[in-house]
Design a protein around this motif. Sequence first.
Motif, mmCIF file in Angstrom:
data_model
loop_
_atom_site.group_PDB
_atom_site.id
_atom_site.type_symbol
_atom_site.label_atom_id
_atom_site.label_comp_id
_atom_site.label_asym_id
_atom_site.label_seq_id
_atom_site.Cartn_x
_atom_site.Cartn_y
_atom_site.Cartn_z
ATOM 1 N N HIS A 36 12.703 -37.942 -38.579
ATOM 2 C CA HIS A 36 13.776 -38.723 -38.533
ATOM 3 C C HIS A 36 14.931 -38.055 -38.614
ATOM 4 O O HIS A 36 16.082 -38.427 -38.199
ATOM 5 C CB HIS A 36 14.036 -39.958 -39.705
ATOM 6 N N VAL A 37 14.923 -36.545 -38.616
ATOM 7 C CA VAL A 37 16.068 -35.710 -38.721
ATOM 8 C C VAL A 37 16.268 -35.010 -37.046
ATOM 9 O O VAL A 37 15.038 -34.313 -36.871
ATOM 10 C CB VAL A 37 16.036 -34.783 -39.707
ATOM 11 N N GLN A 44 14.524 -27.289 -43.653
ATOM 12 C CA GLN A 44 14.367 -28.857 -43.835
ATOM 13 C C GLN A 44 13.140 -29.517 -43.770
ATOM 14 O O GLN A 44 12.744 -30.289 -44.529
ATOM 15 C CB GLN A 44 15.512 -29.339 -42.968
ATOM 16 N N VAL A 45 12.460 -28.945 -42.973
ATOM 17 C CA VAL A 45 10.972 -29.543 -42.580
ATOM 18 C C VAL A 45 9.990 -29.173 -43.843
ATOM 19 O O VAL A 45 9.387 -29.984 -44.267
ATOM 20 C CB VAL A 45 10.074 -29.011 -41.404
ATOM 21 N N CYS A 46 9.975 -28.004 -44.188
ATOM 22 C CA CYS A 46 9.394 -27.521 -45.471
ATOM 23 C C CYS A 46 9.861 -28.311 -46.751
ATOM 24 O O CYS A 46 8.958 -28.561 -47.707
ATOM 25 C CB CYS A 46 9.687 -26.006 -45.664
ATOM 26 N N SER A 47 10.984 -28.838 -46.869
ATOM 27 C CA SER A 47 11.438 -29.805 -48.001
ATOM 28 C C SER A 47 10.805 -31.077 -47.846
ATOM 29 O O SER A 47 10.555 -31.482 -49.242
ATOM 30 C CB SER A 47 12.884 -30.017 -47.848
ATOM 31 N N GLY A 48 10.289 -31.263 -46.811
ATOM 32 C CA GLY A 48 9.256 -32.661 -46.919
ATOM 33 C C GLY A 48 10.126 -34.088 -46.724
ATOM 34 O O GLY A 48 9.660 -35.222 -46.924
ATOM 35 N N THR A 50 12.049 -34.857 -44.107
ATOM 36 C CA THR A 50 12.494 -35.065 -42.864
ATOM 37 C C THR A 50 11.583 -35.862 -42.099
ATOM 38 O O THR A 50 11.863 -36.609 -41.054
ATOM 39 C CB THR A 50 12.561 -33.754 -41.757
ATOM 40 N N GLY A 51 10.353 -35.925 -42.722
ATOM 41 C CA GLY A 51 9.209 -36.806 -41.884
ATOM 42 C C GLY A 51 8.575 -36.073 -40.891
ATOM 43 O O GLY A 51 7.498 -36.693 -40.193
ATOM 44 N N HIS A 52 8.877 -34.632 -40.582
ATOM 45 C CA HIS A 52 8.311 -33.902 -39.415
ATOM 46 C C HIS A 52 7.147 -33.399 -39.791
ATOM 47 O O HIS A 52 6.951 -33.186 -41.088
ATOM 48 C CB HIS A 52 9.464 -32.886 -38.782
ATOM 49 N N THR A 53 6.262 -33.066 -38.895
ATOM 50 C CA THR A 53 5.067 -32.139 -39.189
ATOM 51 C C THR A 53 5.666 -31.042 -38.280
ATOM 52 O O THR A 53 6.325 -30.886 -37.239
ATOM 53 C CB THR A 53 3.911 -32.667 -38.502
ATOM 54 N N GLU A 54 4.856 -29.789 -38.847
ATOM 55 C CA GLU A 54 4.875 -28.696 -37.807
ATOM 56 C C GLU A 54 3.802 -28.944 -36.795
ATOM 57 O O GLU A 54 2.669 -29.319 -37.064
ATOM 58 C CB GLU A 54 4.446 -27.369 -38.427
ATOM 59 N N ALA A 55 4.082 -28.669 -35.418
ATOM 60 C CA ALA A 55 3.243 -28.987 -34.352
ATOM 61 C C ALA A 55 3.652 -28.010 -33.160
ATOM 62 O O ALA A 55 4.280 -27.172 -33.313
ATOM 63 C CB ALA A 55 3.590 -30.389 -33.887
ATOM 64 N N VAL A 56 2.664 -28.181 -32.388
ATOM 65 C CA VAL A 56 2.792 -27.133 -31.158
ATOM 66 C C VAL A 56 2.657 -28.231 -29.857
ATOM 67 O O VAL A 56 2.136 -29.343 -29.891
ATOM 68 C CB VAL A 56 1.390 -26.289 -30.923
ATOM 69 N N TYR A 94 2.460 -30.598 -43.062
ATOM 70 C CA TYR A 94 1.079 -30.036 -42.612
ATOM 71 C C TYR A 94 0.048 -30.998 -42.151
ATOM 72 O O TYR A 94 -1.098 -30.476 -41.809
ATOM 73 C CB TYR A 94 0.731 -28.969 -43.594
ATOM 74 N N ARG A 95 0.380 -32.495 -42.208
ATOM 75 C CA ARG A 95 -0.646 -33.317 -41.988
ATOM 76 C C ARG A 95 -1.091 -33.099 -40.508
ATOM 77 O O ARG A 95 -0.312 -32.825 -39.542
ATOM 78 C CB ARG A 95 -0.297 -34.717 -42.223
ATOM 79 N N PRO A 96 -2.351 -33.472 -40.265
ATOM 80 C CA PRO A 96 -3.236 -33.592 -39.033
ATOM 81 C C PRO A 96 -2.768 -34.626 -38.089
ATOM 82 O O PRO A 96 -2.947 -35.881 -38.656
ATOM 83 C CB PRO A 96 -4.608 -33.367 -39.319
#
Length: 173
Positions: A36-37, A44-48, A50-56, A94-96
């Motif tokens: 949502h950011v 910010q993403v590593c903080s957990g 933002t709701g984001h995943t690391e992705a490609v 890091y969720r799939p």
Amino acid sequence: MSNTAVFAGGCFWCMVQPFDTHPGIISVISGYTGGHVENPTYEQVCSGLTGHTEAVEITYDPELISYAELVEIYWQQTDPTDAFGQFQDRGDSYRPVIYYQTEEEKQIAEKSREQLQNSSRFDKPIVTAIEAKTAFYPAEDYHQDFYRKNPARYHASSGLREKFIEEKWQHEK
């Protein structure tokens, strides 16, 4: 003509090379999605928060490689039974997740997940999420093509993943 596909499977450093080496792949970009950011940073993403995943985000030529083939490559890079991260990388970022853009992609991903569940390859349920794609934000430059730029650190960070892949998919290679 090209299409894009977005997959989250733990650390994005480890998700680039498996796709990057296939014919028909135009580019693989590390980034962030599902949160949502707007324009989040790595920190910010590593903080957990933002709701984001690391992705490609994979740009590919559908005449040379299909979305279904990309999904099959994806399964062979992740532990689809672990919803809380991948290998040494733990937490929501890091969720799939397989992010689909069309109803056809959603059906391909769901059918593939069902086939994997029914294959008895894994003792636990397949928990990889299948979600609608949202905005994708490219990660900072130092994260792009990490396996090429910093091979020693890349291999050090991918050991558990490589061992798992060898154990679960050795007959597929």
